[in-house]
Design a protein around this motif. Structure first.
Motif, PDB file in Angstrom:
ATOM      1  N   ASN A  75       0.813  -1.213   0.000  1.00  0.00           N
ATOM      2  CA  ASN A  75       0.000   0.000   0.000  1.00  0.00           C
ATOM      3  C   ASN A  75       0.847   1.264   0.000  1.00  0.00           C
ATOM      4  OD1 ASN A  75      -3.135  -0.708   0.659  1.00  0.00           O
ATOM      5  ND2 ASN A  75      -1.774  -2.255   1.466  1.00  0.00           N
ATOM      6  N   THR A  76       1.946   1.265   0.762  1.00  0.00           N
ATOM      7  CA  THR A  76       2.816   2.442   0.832  1.00  0.00           C
ATOM      8  C   THR A  76       3.402   2.741  -0.548  1.00  0.00           C
ATOM      9  OG1 THR A  76       3.372   1.802   3.108  1.00  0.00           O
ATOM     10  CG2 THR A  76       4.726   3.502   2.107  1.00  0.00           C
ATOM     11  N   ALA A  77       3.860   1.680  -1.232  1.00  0.00           N
ATOM     12  CA  ALA A  77       4.432   1.854  -2.572  1.00  0.00           C
ATOM     13  C   ALA A  77       3.366   2.226  -3.597  1.00  0.00           C
ATOM     14  CB  ALA A  77       5.161   0.577  -3.003  1.00  0.00           C
ATOM     15  N   THR A  78       2.142   1.694  -3.429  1.00  0.00           N
ATOM     16  CA  THR A  78       1.042   2.067  -4.328  1.00  0.00           C
ATOM     17  C   THR A  78       0.766   3.562  -4.202  1.00  0.00           C
ATOM     18  OG1 THR A  78      -0.003  -0.125  -4.201  1.00  0.00           O
ATOM     19  CG2 THR A  78      -1.407   1.694  -4.889  1.00  0.00           C
ATOM     20  N   ALA A  79       0.688   4.045  -2.958  1.00  0.00           N
ATOM     21  CA  ALA A  79       0.408   5.469  -2.716  1.00  0.00           C
ATOM     22  C   ALA A  79       1.510   6.348  -3.295  1.00  0.00           C
ATOM     23  CB  ALA A  79       0.260   5.721  -1.219  1.00  0.00           C
ATOM     24  N   ALA A  80       2.765   5.888  -3.178  1.00  0.00           N
ATOM     25  CA  ALA A  80       3.891   6.729  -3.602  1.00  0.00           C
ATOM     26  C   ALA A  80       4.232   6.605  -5.083  1.00  0.00           C
ATOM     27  CB  ALA A  80       5.128   6.375  -2.767  1.00  0.00           C
ATOM     28  N   ALA A  81       4.059   5.411  -5.657  1.00  0.00           N
ATOM     29  CA  ALA A  81       4.661   5.160  -6.973  1.00  0.00           C
ATOM     30  C   ALA A  81       3.725   4.717  -8.090  1.00  0.00           C
ATOM     31  CB  ALA A  81       5.770   4.110  -6.817  1.00  0.00           C
ATOM     32  N   LEU A  82       2.460   4.417  -7.787  1.00  0.00           N
ATOM     33  CA  LEU A  82       1.582   3.858  -8.832  1.00  0.00           C
ATOM     34  C   LEU A  82       1.462   4.745 -10.077  1.00  0.00           C
ATOM     35  CD1 LEU A  82      -0.395   1.643  -9.854  1.00  0.00           C
ATOM     36  CD2 LEU A  82      -2.202   2.826  -8.627  1.00  0.00           C
ATOM     37  N   PRO A  83       1.121   6.049  -9.945  1.00  0.00           N
ATOM     38  CA  PRO A  83       0.955   6.867 -11.158  1.00  0.00           C
ATOM     39  C   PRO A  83       2.231   6.908 -11.999  1.00  0.00           C
ATOM     40  CG  PRO A  83       0.140   8.036  -9.216  1.00  0.00           C
ATOM     41  CD  PRO A  83       0.877   6.825  -8.720  1.00  0.00           C
ATOM     42  N   ASP A  84       3.364   7.018 -11.301  1.00  0.00           N
ATOM     43  CA  ASP A  84       4.671   7.074 -11.935  1.00  0.00           C
ATOM     44  C   ASP A  84       4.960   5.805 -12.732  1.00  0.00           C
ATOM     45  OD1 ASP A  84       6.927   8.650 -12.221  1.00  0.00           O
ATOM     46  OD2 ASP A  84       8.056   7.538 -10.706  1.00  0.00           O
ATOM     47  N   LEU A  85       4.754   4.654 -12.103  1.00  0.00           N
ATOM     48  CA  LEU A  85       5.026   3.368 -12.757  1.00  0.00           C
ATOM     49  C   LEU A  85       4.065   3.122 -13.917  1.00  0.00           C
ATOM     50  CD1 LEU A  85       5.762   1.188  -9.588  1.00  0.00           C
ATOM     51  CD2 LEU A  85       7.376   1.686 -11.411  1.00  0.00           C
ATOM     52  N   ARG A  86       2.804   3.508 -13.719  1.00  0.00           N
ATOM     53  CA  ARG A  86       1.820   3.324 -14.800  1.00  0.00           C
ATOM     54  C   ARG A  86       2.211   4.129 -16.035  1.00  0.00           C
ATOM     55  NH1 ARG A  86      -4.049   2.993 -11.948  1.00  0.00           N
ATOM     56  NH2 ARG A  86      -4.084   0.728 -11.846  1.00  0.00           N
ATOM     57  N   GLN A  87       2.699   5.326 -15.780  1.00  0.00           N
ATOM     58  CA  GLN A  87       3.052   6.225 -16.885  1.00  0.00           C
ATOM     59  C   GLN A  87       4.250   5.693 -17.667  1.00  0.00           C
ATOM     60  OE1 GLN A  87       3.786  10.194 -15.435  1.00  0.00           O
ATOM     61  NE2 GLN A  87       4.309  10.945 -17.454  1.00  0.00           N
ATOM     62  N   LYS A  88       5.190   5.093 -16.954  1.00  0.00           N
ATOM     63  CA  LYS A  88       6.456   4.742 -17.585  1.00  0.00           C
ATOM     64  C   LYS A  88       6.539   3.309 -18.119  1.00  0.00           C
ATOM     65  CE  LYS A  88       8.964   8.278 -15.084  1.00  0.00           C
ATOM     66  NZ  LYS A  88       9.601   8.622 -13.825  1.00  0.00           N
ATOM     67  N   LEU A  89       5.686   2.411 -17.614  1.00  0.00           N
ATOM     68  CA  LEU A  89       5.788   1.014 -18.050  1.00  0.00           C
ATOM     69  C   LEU A  89       4.784   0.688 -19.149  1.00  0.00           C
ATOM     70  CD1 LEU A  89       6.329  -0.936 -14.692  1.00  0.00           C
ATOM     71  CD2 LEU A  89       7.983   0.226 -16.119  1.00  0.00           C
ATOM     72  N   LYS A  90       5.169  -0.235 -20.008  1.00  0.00           N
ATOM     73  CA  LYS A  90       4.294  -0.621 -21.134  1.00  0.00           C
ATOM     74  C   LYS A  90       3.325  -1.741 -20.749  1.00  0.00           C
ATOM     75  CE  LYS A  90       7.235   0.759 -25.000  1.00  0.00           C
ATOM     76  NZ  LYS A  90       8.468   1.276 -24.364  1.00  0.00           N
ATOM     77  N   ILE A  91       3.568  -2.377 -19.607  1.00  0.00           N
ATOM     78  CA  ILE A  91       2.694  -3.472 -19.157  1.00  0.00           C
ATOM     79  C   ILE A  91       1.661  -2.931 -18.158  1.00  0.00           C
ATOM     80  CG2 ILE A  91       4.382  -5.321 -19.528  1.00  0.00           C
ATOM     81  CD1 ILE A  91       5.024  -5.150 -16.493  1.00  0.00           C
ATOM     82  N   PRO A  92       0.547  -3.641 -17.930  1.00  0.00           N
ATOM     83  CA  PRO A  92      -0.434  -3.178 -16.936  1.00  0.00           C
ATOM     84  C   PRO A  92       0.176  -3.168 -15.525  1.00  0.00           C
ATOM     85  CG  PRO A  92      -1.321  -5.005 -18.247  1.00  0.00           C
ATOM     86  CD  PRO A  92       0.125  -4.892 -18.587  1.00  0.00           C
ATOM     87  N   VAL A  93      -0.117  -2.108 -14.773  1.00  0.00           N
ATOM     88  CA  VAL A  93       0.356  -1.992 -13.386  1.00  0.00           C
ATOM     89  C   VAL A  93      -0.865  -1.843 -12.486  1.00  0.00           C
ATOM     90  CG1 VAL A  93       1.805  -0.709 -11.768  1.00  0.00           C
ATOM     91  CG2 VAL A  93       2.448  -0.814 -14.191  1.00  0.00           C
ATOM     92  N   ILE A  94      -0.952  -2.709 -11.480  1.00  0.00           N
ATOM     93  CA  ILE A  94      -2.117  -2.709 -10.591  1.00  0.00           C
ATOM     94  C   ILE A  94      -1.672  -2.446  -9.160  1.00  0.00           C
ATOM     95  CG2 ILE A  94      -3.904  -4.223  -9.603  1.00  0.00           C
ATOM     96  CD1 ILE A  94      -4.288  -5.414 -12.326  1.00  0.00           C
ATOM     97  N   GLY A  95      -2.374  -1.533  -8.490  1.00  0.00           N
ATOM     98  CA  GLY A  95      -2.073  -1.233  -7.090  1.00  0.00           C
ATOM     99  C   GLY A  95      -3.158  -1.800  -6.189  1.00  0.00           C
ATOM    100  N   VAL A  96      -2.954  -1.696  -4.868  1.00  0.00           N
ATOM    101  CA  VAL A  96      -3.883  -2.321  -3.926  1.00  0.00           C
ATOM    102  C   VAL A  96      -4.913  -1.365  -3.326  1.00  0.00           C
ATOM    103  CG1 VAL A  96      -2.566  -4.355  -3.208  1.00  0.00           C
ATOM    104  CG2 VAL A  96      -2.000  -2.155  -2.229  1.00  0.00           C
ATOM    105  N   ILE A  97      -4.753  -0.056  -3.544  1.00  0.00           N
ATOM    106  CA  ILE A  97      -5.616   0.896  -2.835  1.00  0.00           C
ATOM    107  C   ILE A  97      -7.017   1.009  -3.445  1.00  0.00           C
ATOM    108  CG2 ILE A  97      -5.890   3.354  -2.263  1.00  0.00           C
ATOM    109  CD1 ILE A  97      -2.829   3.325  -1.642  1.00  0.00           C
TER     110      ILE A  97
END
Length: 272
Positions: A75-97
């Protein structure tokens, strides 16, 4: 077409195994590649920029394993990094929040929802914002429980010490009248019986990680990247930046896999 590539899961430590446990149960044909950054946990008290950096290092490690989807099982990493990772990666990124918030709104009858999580997740207001965005009339009671992750990581989650710490930590929620409580950290389901005991049988506990796997399942079908072959060709892989022995001790118990093995890896700057 069948896609046999692994799904990557990342967490600050063993907590992400609560998500993996659901994935193994719900998606038995999918291969799991997991990394837990135990050398640098807990993530909760760290500045979000640092959590973002650590999340990038874990994501890069998993990308080198040629994963088809990334699950931020933290959850801590989802809150801090999800938008960033989604923007930069070509694969689907799923967070827990988001999945946890949706499930809490669905479960609550009186719209008084509690959220327990790490300091970082609570400070980010990620759950409060996600719940109120979907249901503005809800009342959200947020509480940081910084002692919970160390209890789980030291394999004391069934001890009398844990019982006392959980009872003391959850005291502020006693008078809130919540009927639903989000376990907003993937380590917390290992303390579930103790938490349920303190909040009472009338409070529904929401396991964000378990809810996330429903989203993973949907995304696999939607993107047409599920493994549809009859068997699982590749073995699951588990890595930790900490002690592989300590990690395996908890994993064997939690996943009910007596032969479980983990590998120690280095991500750089372990003691940062």
């Amino acid at each position: 077409m069948s896609d046999e590539h692994a799904i990557g899961f990342m967490d600050s430590g063993v907590g992400g195994l609560t998500v993996v446990k659901q994935a193994i149960k719900q998606l038995p044909r999918e291969t799991v590649t997991f990394i837990g950054d135990q050398a640098r946990l807990p993530y909760g008290p760290r500045p979000s920029a640092q959590v973002r950096d650590f999340s990038w290092q874990m994501a890069n490690y998993l990308l080198k394993q040629d994963i088809k989807m990334l699950v931020i099982a933290c959850n801590t990493a989802t809150a801090a990094a999800l938008p960033d990772l989604r923007q930069k990666l070509k694969i689907p990124v799923i967070g827990v929040i988001s999945p946890g918030s949706r499930a809490a709104i669905k479960a609550s009858k009186n719209h008084r929802i509690g959220v327990i999580a790490t300091e970082g997740t609570i400070k980010s207001n990620a759950y409060r914002d996600a719940i109120l965005a979907k249901y503005p009339d809800a009342e959200v009671f947020s509480l940081a429980c910084p002692k919970f992750v160390p209890l789980v990581e030291s394999n004391e989650y069934r001890s009398t010490v844990a019982k006392r710490v959980v009872a003391e930590s959850l005291q502020p929620l006693k008078t809130t009248g919540i009927d639903t409580l989000v376990l907003g950290c993937t380590h917390y389901p290992l303390l579930r019986p103790l938490i349920q005991n303190v909040v009472g049988p009338n409070v529904t506990l929401i396991d964000s990680g378990a809810e996330t796997v429903n989203g993973v399942s949907f995304m696999l079908d939607y993107m047409d990247i599920a493994n549809t072959s009859a068997t699982k060709r590749y073995p699951d892989q588990f890595s930790t930046t900490g002690s592989a022995t300590a990690f395996a001790t908890i994993a064997r118990d939690w996943l009910d896999q007596p032969a479980f093995e983990a590998t120690h890896i280095t991500l750089g700057g372990e003691l940062a």
